[in-house]
Write a protein that holds these residues in place. Sequence first.
Motif, PDB file in Angstrom:
ATOM      1  N   SER A 131      38.402  33.719  18.961  1.00  0.00           N
ATOM      2  CA  SER A 131      37.709  33.539  20.352  1.00  0.00           C
ATOM      3  C   SER A 131      38.459  32.815  21.153  1.00  0.00           C
ATOM      4  O   SER A 131      39.292  31.891  21.006  1.00  0.00           O
ATOM      5  CB  SER A 131      36.320  32.830  20.050  1.00  0.00           C
ATOM      6  OG  SER A 131      36.618  31.517  19.679  1.00  0.00           O
ATOM      7  N   GLY A 132      38.439  33.347  22.605  1.00  0.00           N
ATOM      8  CA  GLY A 132      39.355  32.768  23.622  1.00  0.00           C
ATOM      9  C   GLY A 132      38.892  33.180  24.962  1.00  0.00           C
ATOM     10  O   GLY A 132      38.057  33.762  25.235  1.00  0.00           O
ATOM     11  N   TYR A 133      39.882  33.124  25.938  1.00  0.00           N
ATOM     12  CA  TYR A 133      39.748  33.442  27.176  1.00  0.00           C
ATOM     13  C   TYR A 133      41.046  33.833  27.353  1.00  0.00           C
ATOM     14  O   TYR A 133      42.206  33.642  27.150  1.00  0.00           O
ATOM     15  CB  TYR A 133      39.449  32.185  27.970  1.00  0.00           C
ATOM     16  CG  TYR A 133      40.459  31.039  28.129  1.00  0.00           C
ATOM     17  CD1 TYR A 133      41.455  30.954  28.809  1.00  0.00           C
ATOM     18  CD2 TYR A 133      40.249  30.293  26.871  1.00  0.00           C
ATOM     19  CE1 TYR A 133      42.528  30.057  28.947  1.00  0.00           C
ATOM     20  CE2 TYR A 133      41.262  29.227  27.091  1.00  0.00           C
ATOM     21  CZ  TYR A 133      42.375  29.003  27.913  1.00  0.00           C
ATOM     22  OH  TYR A 133      43.277  27.890  28.017  1.00  0.00           O
ATOM     23  N   ALA A 134      40.919  34.450  28.874  1.00  0.00           N
ATOM     24  CA  ALA A 134      42.428  34.969  29.271  1.00  0.00           C
ATOM     25  C   ALA A 134      42.116  35.115  31.030  1.00  0.00           C
ATOM     26  O   ALA A 134      40.915  35.328  31.261  1.00  0.00           O
ATOM     27  CB  ALA A 134      42.664  36.329  28.852  1.00  0.00           C
ATOM     28  N   GLU A 135      43.185  35.090  31.856  1.00  0.00           N
ATOM     29  CA  GLU A 135      42.875  35.389  32.977  1.00  0.00           C
ATOM     30  C   GLU A 135      44.073  36.167  33.433  1.00  0.00           C
ATOM     31  O   GLU A 135      45.257  36.161  32.943  1.00  0.00           O
ATOM     32  CB  GLU A 135      42.962  34.145  33.982  1.00  0.00           C
ATOM     33  CG  GLU A 135      42.900  34.175  35.345  1.00  0.00           C
ATOM     34  CD  GLU A 135      43.062  32.964  36.250  1.00  0.00           C
ATOM     35  OE1 GLU A 135      41.732  32.335  36.405  1.00  0.00           O
ATOM     36  OE2 GLU A 135      44.248  32.421  36.466  1.00  0.00           O
ATOM     37  N   ALA A 136      43.957  37.071  34.489  1.00  0.00           N
ATOM     38  CA  ALA A 136      44.971  38.167  34.722  1.00  0.00           C
ATOM     39  C   ALA A 136      44.897  38.264  36.393  1.00  0.00           C
ATOM     40  O   ALA A 136      43.918  38.421  36.803  1.00  0.00           O
ATOM     41  CB  ALA A 136      44.965  39.215  33.770  1.00  0.00           C
ATOM     42  N   ARG A 137      46.122  38.747  37.102  1.00  0.00           N
ATOM     43  CA  ARG A 137      46.013  39.112  38.387  1.00  0.00           C
ATOM     44  C   ARG A 137      45.740  40.630  38.342  1.00  0.00           C
ATOM     45  O   ARG A 137      45.958  41.507  37.204  1.00  0.00           O
ATOM     46  CB  ARG A 137      47.574  39.198  38.640  1.00  0.00           C
ATOM     47  CG  ARG A 137      47.912  37.903  39.165  1.00  0.00           C
ATOM     48  CD  ARG A 137      49.563  37.724  39.736  1.00  0.00           C
ATOM     49  NE  ARG A 137      50.422  38.179  38.890  1.00  0.00           N
ATOM     50  CZ  ARG A 137      51.171  39.198  38.637  1.00  0.00           C
ATOM     51  NH1 ARG A 137      50.880  40.147  39.833  1.00  0.00           N
ATOM     52  NH2 ARG A 137      51.905  39.618  37.829  1.00  0.00           N
ATOM     53  N   ILE A 138      44.866  41.151  39.136  1.00  0.00           N
ATOM     54  CA  ILE A 138      44.503  42.737  39.251  1.00  0.00           C
ATOM     55  C   ILE A 138      44.631  42.685  40.823  1.00  0.00           C
ATOM     56  O   ILE A 138      44.756  42.082  41.751  1.00  0.00           O
ATOM     57  CB  ILE A 138      42.857  42.597  38.837  1.00  0.00           C
ATOM     58  CG1 ILE A 138      42.041  41.731  39.666  1.00  0.00           C
ATOM     59  CG2 ILE A 138      42.748  42.558  37.477  1.00  0.00           C
ATOM     60  CD1 ILE A 138      40.713  41.865  39.417  1.00  0.00           C
ATOM     61  N   ASP A 139      44.822  44.205  40.863  1.00  0.00           N
ATOM     62  CA  ASP A 139      44.994  44.835  42.174  1.00  0.00           C
ATOM     63  C   ASP A 139      43.557  44.784  43.045  1.00  0.00           C
ATOM     64  O   ASP A 139      42.573  44.837  42.309  1.00  0.00           O
ATOM     65  CB  ASP A 139      45.454  46.325  42.145  1.00  0.00           C
ATOM     66  CG  ASP A 139      47.013  46.395  41.820  1.00  0.00           C
ATOM     67  OD1 ASP A 139      47.473  45.373  41.649  1.00  0.00           O
ATOM     68  OD2 ASP A 139      47.279  47.422  41.388  1.00  0.00           O
ATOM     69  N   PRO A 140      43.475  44.945  44.344  1.00  0.00           N
ATOM     70  CA  PRO A 140      42.327  44.266  44.942  1.00  0.00           C
ATOM     71  C   PRO A 140      41.390  46.050  44.583  1.00  0.00           C
ATOM     72  O   PRO A 140      41.493  46.858  44.254  1.00  0.00           O
ATOM     73  CB  PRO A 140      42.735  44.725  46.380  1.00  0.00           C
ATOM     74  CG  PRO A 140      44.218  44.364  46.570  1.00  0.00           C
ATOM     75  CD  PRO A 140      44.954  44.586  45.034  1.00  0.00           C
TER      76      PRO A 140
END
Length: 140
Positions: A131-140
Motif C-alpha cells: 500500500s502506498g501513495y504517489a504524486e504526479a504532474r498532470i496537464d491542465p
Amino acid sequence: MALKASALKVGDTHSERVVENLSRTQIVQYAGASGDYNPLHTDEVFTTKVAGYPSVFAHGMLTMGMTGKMLTNYVGDARLTKYGVRFTSQVWPGDTLDATATVKAIKDEGGVKLVELDVATTNQDGVTVLSGYAEARIDP
C-alpha cells in the motif's frame, strides 16, 4: 500520453495486472539486477529449513518496481514526483498481482497541476501486499 486534470476526478481508478504467476526465475533475476542476494529470496533450502518459511519469497522492492510500472503507465513517463510504499504481506512464487491507483486529490502548486494517488497491490486472493501513495504532474 499524460493525464489531464480536466479529465480526472477524485475516486477515479486505474488498475493493471503487474505479474501473473510470478516465477522463481523472475525473483532470482531481480536478485541479480538489484544485487540483493539475501538467501530468503533465492535459496529454497535455507528459507525452508533454517528460516522456517514455506518457500522463497519476492523482494519487496520487486513488488514496488512492478507497481511503479503501473504508475508510469498511468501518469506518463517522467511525471512522478513522489512515490512511497509499505510492504504489507509477502509475495510468493505463483502469485498474480494487480495494482491500482486511486485519485485522492487534484491540486495546483505554484502553477503546476498535480494528482495525489493512493496505491495498492493485491494478490490473487485479494490480500493487499503493498500500500502506498504517489504524486504526479498532470496537464491542465
